[in-house]
Design a protein around this motif. Structure first.
Motif, PDB file in Angstrom:
ATOM      1  N   LEU B 541      27.298  33.347  45.329  1.00 31.87           N
ATOM      2  CA  LEU B 541      27.130  34.270  44.217  1.00 31.87           C
ATOM      3  C   LEU B 541      27.647  35.668  44.543  1.00 31.87           C
ATOM      4  O   LEU B 541      27.885  36.462  43.656  1.00 31.87           O
ATOM      5  CB  LEU B 541      25.663  34.341  43.807  1.00 31.87           C
ATOM      6  CG  LEU B 541      25.083  33.018  43.320  1.00 31.87           C
ATOM      7  CD1 LEU B 541      23.699  33.238  42.785  1.00 31.87           C
ATOM      8  CD2 LEU B 541      25.951  32.375  42.257  1.00 31.87           C
ATOM      9  N   VAL B 542      27.732  35.985  45.840  1.00 31.48           N
ATOM     10  CA  VAL B 542      28.158  37.348  46.158  1.00 31.48           C
ATOM     11  C   VAL B 542      29.439  37.427  46.971  1.00 31.48           C
ATOM     12  O   VAL B 542      30.131  38.431  46.925  1.00 31.48           O
ATOM     13  CB  VAL B 542      27.027  38.110  46.895  1.00 31.48           C
ATOM     14  CG1 VAL B 542      25.928  38.476  45.916  1.00 31.48           C
ATOM     15  CG2 VAL B 542      26.483  37.304  48.051  1.00 31.48           C
ATOM     16  N   LYS B 564      28.548  31.099  39.309  1.00 33.62           N
ATOM     17  CA  LYS B 564      28.832  32.404  39.891  1.00 33.62           C
ATOM     18  C   LYS B 564      29.150  33.457  38.826  1.00 33.62           C
ATOM     19  O   LYS B 564      28.586  34.556  38.811  1.00 33.62           O
ATOM     20  CB  LYS B 564      30.033  32.218  40.805  1.00 33.62           C
ATOM     21  CG  LYS B 564      30.465  33.387  41.578  1.00 33.62           C
ATOM     22  CD  LYS B 564      31.705  32.912  42.323  1.00 33.62           C
ATOM     23  CE  LYS B 564      32.007  33.779  43.491  1.00 33.62           C
ATOM     24  NZ  LYS B 564      32.996  33.160  44.369  1.00 33.62           N
ATOM     25  N   GLU B 565      30.030  33.107  37.867  1.00 33.09           N
ATOM     26  CA  GLU B 565      30.463  34.082  36.866  1.00 33.09           C
ATOM     27  C   GLU B 565      29.287  34.556  36.022  1.00 33.09           C
ATOM     28  O   GLU B 565      29.124  35.729  35.769  1.00 33.09           O
ATOM     29  CB  GLU B 565      31.535  33.479  35.938  1.00 33.09           C
ATOM     30  CG  GLU B 565      32.832  33.083  36.628  1.00 33.09           C
ATOM     31  CD  GLU B 565      32.676  31.851  37.495  1.00 33.09           C
ATOM     32  OE1 GLU B 565      31.863  30.965  37.129  1.00 33.09           O
ATOM     33  OE2 GLU B 565      33.335  31.764  38.540  1.00 33.09           O
ATOM     34  N   ARG B 568      27.085  36.891  38.088  1.00 30.05           N
ATOM     35  CA  ARG B 568      27.691  38.210  38.311  1.00 30.05           C
ATOM     36  C   ARG B 568      27.695  39.033  37.032  1.00 30.05           C
ATOM     37  O   ARG B 568      27.395  40.219  37.027  1.00 30.05           O
ATOM     38  CB  ARG B 568      29.119  38.033  38.797  1.00 30.05           C
ATOM     39  CG  ARG B 568      29.134  37.574  40.229  1.00 30.05           C
ATOM     40  CD  ARG B 568      30.498  37.792  40.795  1.00 30.05           C
ATOM     41  NE  ARG B 568      30.438  37.732  42.238  1.00 30.05           N
ATOM     42  CZ  ARG B 568      31.482  37.855  43.009  1.00 30.05           C
ATOM     43  NH1 ARG B 568      32.668  38.063  42.474  1.00 30.05           N
ATOM     44  NH2 ARG B 568      31.366  37.794  44.303  1.00 30.05           N
ATOM     45  N   ASP B 569      28.023  38.348  35.969  1.00 31.68           N
ATOM     46  CA  ASP B 569      28.066  38.992  34.672  1.00 31.68           C
ATOM     47  C   ASP B 569      26.712  39.624  34.340  1.00 31.68           C
ATOM     48  O   ASP B 569      26.609  40.765  33.919  1.00 31.68           O
ATOM     49  CB  ASP B 569      28.459  37.939  33.629  1.00 31.68           C
ATOM     50  CG  ASP B 569      28.453  38.504  32.232  1.00 31.68           C
ATOM     51  OD1 ASP B 569      28.905  39.649  32.084  1.00 31.68           O
ATOM     52  OD2 ASP B 569      27.985  37.814  31.318  1.00 31.68           O
ATOM     53  N   LEU B 571      24.342  40.390  36.468  1.00 29.72           N
ATOM     54  CA  LEU B 571      23.994  41.460  37.406  1.00 29.72           C
ATOM     55  C   LEU B 571      24.664  42.772  37.013  1.00 29.72           C
ATOM     56  O   LEU B 571      24.072  43.843  37.131  1.00 29.72           O
ATOM     57  CB  LEU B 571      24.415  41.083  38.827  1.00 29.72           C
ATOM     58  CG  LEU B 571      23.499  40.125  39.580  1.00 29.72           C
ATOM     59  CD1 LEU B 571      23.883  40.088  41.046  1.00 29.72           C
ATOM     60  CD2 LEU B 571      22.038  40.508  39.440  1.00 29.72           C
ATOM     61  N   GLU B 572      25.908  42.653  36.535  1.00 27.76           N
ATOM     62  CA  GLU B 572      26.623  43.851  36.115  1.00 27.76           C
ATOM     63  C   GLU B 572      25.809  44.632  35.089  1.00 27.76           C
ATOM     64  O   GLU B 572      25.796  45.854  35.075  1.00 27.76           O
ATOM     65  CB  GLU B 572      27.978  43.482  35.486  1.00 27.76           C
ATOM     66  CG  GLU B 572      29.007  42.947  36.463  1.00 27.76           C
ATOM     67  CD  GLU B 572      29.297  43.918  37.588  1.00 27.76           C
ATOM     68  OE1 GLU B 572      29.466  45.112  37.302  1.00 27.76           O
ATOM     69  OE2 GLU B 572      29.334  43.472  38.762  1.00 27.76           O
ATOM     70  N   ARG B 578      20.111  43.988  40.257  1.00 26.95           N
ATOM     71  CA  ARG B 578      21.240  43.738  41.152  1.00 26.95           C
ATOM     72  C   ARG B 578      20.906  44.171  42.581  1.00 26.95           C
ATOM     73  O   ARG B 578      21.103  43.425  43.545  1.00 26.95           O
ATOM     74  CB  ARG B 578      22.450  44.514  40.643  1.00 26.95           C
ATOM     75  CG  ARG B 578      23.689  44.281  41.460  1.00 26.95           C
ATOM     76  CD  ARG B 578      24.765  45.278  41.073  1.00 26.95           C
ATOM     77  NE  ARG B 578      25.756  45.361  42.136  1.00 26.95           N
ATOM     78  CZ  ARG B 578      26.821  44.586  42.182  1.00 26.95           C
ATOM     79  NH1 ARG B 578      27.035  43.708  41.257  1.00 26.95           N
ATOM     80  NH2 ARG B 578      27.662  44.690  43.184  1.00 26.95           N
TER      81      ARG B 578
END
Lengths: 279, 784
Positions: B541-542, B564-565, B568-569, B571-572, B578
């Motif tokens: 994931l990172v 993953k996407e 991340r999306d 977390l943004e 985050r």
């Protein structure tokens, strides 16, 4: 895997208990100076006799405890540990009890029977240590019976090879049958075989080569197969014998250890009875 | 013109009999259609098998007599009821039902046709046994069941099939007969491991003759012709038993227009309060809608006819409802309605479904501060809050709680993953709670989609919260839950392999996984295992690094995965979360750096994992370096368990000095519990799985256990029987053979008798964590 055995149970707790108890008893024995000299009739003598009798009864109780499956407070392993170490300690308690006086009489008979029981017990201990490595079939999750079945089925395979390839091919040549006769054997398990330290050995390379070269070309392949089967059979029979031997000795040991211990109880009873009434 | 009936009852099982006898009593024109024998499932039972009348508390309401008794007694009672009430009984197989206006046209395989206004479907779930489909299949010596293996002696028998029932029949007959087994394929893929091993051994030893890749070509009296890879073979046979599985009734049912709620094979068609299906005037009762017990089905048969007549009928389970709700103040029926309104989760249940749910539940009135259950308990019941509220302690900080008010549920973790309770739950005020058995909820989840969706949703959310993101913002979690997806893996499947590009994070919901890395020689070496509740693959994931280890399912696993996407999306858009998450992942990475295992312990680890030990709660283990084969363990087990040992010391698998004998492992997800009609299997708070006295001896658990640890046995008489020495056997024990297995000696305070009775201490009962410690760190133990 952990290997704490019944001997090393809880860091040899029973060994140390018995050791220190014996040490204490020896010190008391040495300090004691009764009138009439040290013997079984003194206070120390009676006390030690009592202790030894209690010890023997405790050892005999093992047979009952072993079958007391609901027993909650102790484990059988712990009891066996005590059984072994207390048994060994008794070898030394009895001389302290009698003031080292022995003779040819019923009293010494009891001691001799006790020694026989204990030494047979020590033999048993040694066997218990070795046995797990000798019961080989157990390692595959099988039993001796399964092993013997494998021997039987491989013998059947060998016989089939001799019998003209399941009826399809031509009969085997005389050389082939001779080779079979030389190298094969019928395995009949018996008590004697179980006890004798002799396992079938693998076929020597030399006799293999001799036999193989005597075969006609078209039987060479079958000959090789036959040798493979025969060697496998020897190996399996060897393992089966090894295990049967171990199990037979355990049985023999039990037939010795138990009757002798009952003999001991009888002699002990006579000993106690006679010292109180006739001494 | 086809004959017309008011009611056509299809299937003459207990449900069908209940319906037909009541219709006859009411003088309605009716027909009871049966393709095989009257009450065929019971008819197929082994001779003299005792039929139990569970649930005991449920009264019987019917013209059909039924109480506990032998197969023969029960069948005679049924037969008599049919004759006395004048049921119009017809032997035929229905193969087509079509609607014509407001009547149904029923067609049979023999060409007969009827019309009926109402149809009552009571065909159960057994289906139709698959036939041979070859000339001679109808000869009298071709059978589809085996009622009494002892009835065969010295015969030539062919058993067709490669499943468990075929294998069990073949083995049962092989002692006294010459048995040939016909297997369509070259292996036994459908059979349980234990059965496969047994049959392969029997084939190897010549006890059973097996024809692989073979089928019957035609049957003649006294012989059969087989088509085999070597051409046609003639085999002598006096009897043929076909156990080639059955055709499930689902297709036939769907053909009438009846809908199933999901493609799940375990789902049942839904019916309304009157047992009416989505097709008006087709009613379904009994096993087909998830009521497998005889008494339930008979009652439903009775009730359904009353419903058709428009008569008000109080459900037979009213006494049970009164028992469950009796201690609440107020009227029982009003309380039932109140509970039904409060529990949104069950809003889509039909009335009978809801009543059964409550009947199988316990209602608790708890005071403020009362503990509902403790963290690490092994209980697996499911809880609903009716009134009041409870607080769930957060795992990392017992002072933090989250509150659940009326209409909420909890305990769903145990329901899905089978693991211990992950948190302690307390009542925050005086509350009414409903505790329901796990099986009951699982059954509802497979038949009512709304229940499954709601439970899943909450389960996902809480799983994410407790396993990875305890401090995450609720909105973030809710969004993540939306994007997370379920991924299931079979035993041996890899979740991902070392060197792969990282794509998903996996949270293990159920089962356990093995983590392995390649050593310098490129050989995969097992490092450790992770149980349900943990997560793997978080690095993906990172970082952009490839996977550093291979993760394989060691038992069937259910996971929840997040791409993953997506992650991340999210977390943004949640900078605070985050930061927390990144720190957490960094900590995990540091934790992950562990020393590599040596080859021997890695092999041992591999062995126990491949035997499914990580899914066990308590495993019996023999240290072969100490075992002297005295069998005192089995004697101890037999002596403390009615004369029958529940452990097989010589069985099971072994590796180096470790042997896993055949004995119950008290699995985290006990398959034995899945399909027990009277719910006789129970998981205790300490984790042991036990069989209660109400076992009916149906054998489902025996079939379902993958480790072969359950057997059907008769209690042995106590003590020594002198007469047996003179060849006089005691009369056969009364009562059914019941399922028996290890209960961890729950009645002995000191723990398992087998372990305590081992003179050399070779036997251990350990949980997987302790076992790993033993294998990997080679710690000394002194258990006992």
């Amino acid at each position: 895997m952990a290997r704490e055995t019944f001997l090393s149970y809880r860091s040899y707790v029973w060994f140390w208990l018995c050791f220190f108890a014996l040490l204490a008893m020896t010190v008391v024995y040495l300090l004691d100076d009764p009138i009439g000299g040290k013997n079984g009739g003194t206070i120390v003598g009676y006390t030690y006799g009592g202790i030894a009798t209690a010890g023997i009864l405790f050892l005999m109780w093992y047979g009952i405890r072993k079958r007391a499956y609901f027993s909650a407070r102790t484990t059988l392993k712990g009891i066996l540990s005590a059984h072994v170490w207390i048994g060994i300690a008794l070898i030394f308690v009895v001389p302290l009890h009698s003031g080292f006086s022995f003779g040819i009489n019923v009293h010494t008979l009891a001691y001799v029977l006790m020694l026989l029981t204990i030494f047979s017990g020590i033999w048993g201990v040694a066997m218990y240590q070795r046995l797990p490595y000798e019961i080989q079939s157990q390692r595959g999750g099988g039993t001796l019976k399964v092993l013997m079945e494998q021997v039987r089925s491989i013998s059947a395979d060998i016989n089939r090879m001799a019998a003209s390839d399941g009826g399809k091919g031509a009969p085997k040549s005389d050389a082939f049958l001779r080779m079979l006769q030389q190298l094969d054997f019928v395995y009949q398990p018996s008590l004697w075989r179980s006890l004798r330290r002799k396992n079938p050995e693998p076929i020597e390379r030399r006799s293999m080569a001799d036999s193989l070269s005597s075969l006609p070309i078209e039987e060479q392949e079958d000959g090789l197969k036959l040798i493979g089967l025969l060697n496998k059979k020897r190996e399996l029979v060897g393992r089966a014998q090894e295990e049967a031997r171990a199990l037979t000795w355990v049985r023999i040991w039990l037939y010795l250890h138990l009757p002798v211990s009952f003999g001991l109880i009888a002699a002990l009873a006579v000993h106690i009875f006679s010292v109180f009434f006739y001494w | 013109m086809a004959e017309h009936f008011e009611i056509a009852v299809i299937g003459s099982g207990p449900g069908g009999l209940g319906a037909a006898t009541n219709a006859a009593k009411h003088g309605l024109s009716h027909v009871l259609i049966e393709k095989a024998e009257l009450a065929n499932t019971i008819y197929d039972y082994q001779l003299r098998k005792l039929v139990m009348a569970e649930p005991r508390r449920l009264p019987l309401r019917s013209h059909v007599p039924f109480e506990e008794g032998s197969r023969e007694e029960v069948l005679a009672g049924f037969q008599k009821a049919v004759e006395e009430t004048g049921v119009n009984y017809l032997k035929a197989e229905v193969n087509k039902v079509t609607r014509e206006g407001d009547t149904f046209l029923i067609g049979c395989t023999n060409g007969q046709q009827f019309t009926a206004k109402h149809i009552v479907l009571g065909i159960g779930t057994m289906g139709t046994p698959r036939k041979l489909g070859v000339p001679g299949e109808d000869l009298p010596h071709v059978a589809y069941t085996l009622a009494d293996p002892d009835a065969f002696n010295g015969m030539d028998i062919i058993v067709v099939g490669a499943g468990d029932s075929a294998i069990e029949n073949a083995l049962g007959l092989a002692d006294k007969n010459s048995v040939s087994l016909l297997n369509r394929s070259g292996e036994f893929p459908r059979a349980k491991d234990a059965n496969r091993a047994k049959i392969l051994e029997a084939i190897d030893s010549g006890k059973v003759r097996c024809f692989y890749n073979a089928a019957i070509a035609r049957v003649e009296p006294e012989r059969a012709f087989l088509s085999t890879p070597d051409g046609e073979v003639e085999v002598r046979c006096n009897h043929i038993i076909v156990r080639a599985g059955s055709i499930p009734p689902r297709k036939f049912v769907e053909g009438m227009g009846i809908k199933f709620p999901s493609s799940d094979l375990n789902s049942f068609p839904s019916v309304n309060d009157r047992y009416e299906s989505n097709v008006p005037n087709i009613f379904i009762i009994g096993g087909l809608i998830g009521y497998p017990l005889i008494k339930q089905a008979i009652n439903q048969g009775y009730e359904v006819v009353e419903h058709i007549l428009g008569n008000a009928v109080e459900p037979a389970d009213q006494v049970i409802i009164e028992e469950v709700l009796g201690h609440l103040p107020g009227d029982v029926n009003a309380n039932l309605e109140m509970i039904r309104k409060k529990l949104r989760l069950f809003s889509e249940l039909s009335k009978p479904q809801f009543r059964e749910l409550i009947g199988d539940s316990k209602v608790h009135v708890v005071e403020q501060g009362d503990v509902v259950f403790e963290k690490n308990d092994y209980t697996d019941t499911f809880w609903n809050v009716v009134t009041g509220s409870v607080g769930v302690e957060m795992p990392d900080d017992p002072n933090k709680m989250f509150k659940l008010g009326p209409g909420n549920f909890f305990g769903e973790m145990g329901l899905i993953s089978g693991r211990r309770r992950t948190a302690t739950v307390r009542a925050l005020e005086k509350s009414i709670l409903i505790e329901t058995k796990r099986n009951q909820i699982l059954k509802l989840m497979s038949s009512v989609p709304s229940v499954k969706d709601a439970v899943d949703q909450v389960f996902f959310l809480r799983a994410l919260k407790t396993s990875i993101f305890p401090d995450a913002d609720p909105i973030f979690l809710a969004e993540l839950t939306q994007r997370a997806e379920r991924a299931n893996f079979q035993k041996g499947d890899a979740l991902f392999a070392e060197g792969d590009q990282g794509d998903y994070l996996y949270i293990i919901l159920k089962g356990s996984v093995k983590i392995s890395r390649k050593n310098v020689d490129g050989v995969d070496v097992a490092q450790t295992y992770l149980a349900a509740g943990n997560y793997v693959g978080e690095m993906a994931l990172v970082t952009e690094e490839p996977r550093t280890a291979t993760v394989t399912a060691v038992v069937p696993c259910n996971t929840l995965r997040i791409a993953k996407e997506d992650f991340r999306d999210l977390l943004e858009r949640n900078p605070e979360t985050r930061e927390n998450v990144m720190r957490l992942i960094a900590e995990r990475q540091i934790e992950n750096i562990t020393s590599a295992r040596d080859a021997a312990s890695a092999q041992a680890l591999n062995f126990v994992l491949s035997e499914g030990v990580s899914d066990a709660d308590n495993v019996l283990l023999i240290n072969s370096d100490l075992c002297i084969g005295c069998d005192n363990c089995e004697k101890a087990c037999a002596a403390t368990h009615k004369g029958y040992s529940r452990l097989d010391r010589k069985g099971g698998k072994s590796f180096a000095a470790i042997q896993l004998p055949i004995s119950c492992r008290h699995c985290e997800n006990p398959l034995c519990m899945l399909d027990c009609p009277p719910d006789a299997l129970e998981r205790k708070a300490d984790g042991e799985v036990v069989i209660k006295e109400n076992c009916i001896g149906c054998g489902n658990c025996v079939t379902n256990c993958p480790y072969g640890v359950i057997q059907l046995v008769y209690d042995k008489p106590h003590g020594f029987d002198l007469l047996s020495l003179f060849g006089k056997k005691k009369k056969k024990e009364k009562g059914p053979a019941k399922a028996a297995k290890c209960d961890l000696c729950e009645k002995l305070e000191s723990g398992p008798a087998c372990v305590r009775s081992c003179p050399t201490g070779a036997l251990l009962r350990v949980n997987p964590t302790d076992m790993m410690r033993l294998l990997i760190n080679r710690e000394e133990t002194s258990i006992g």
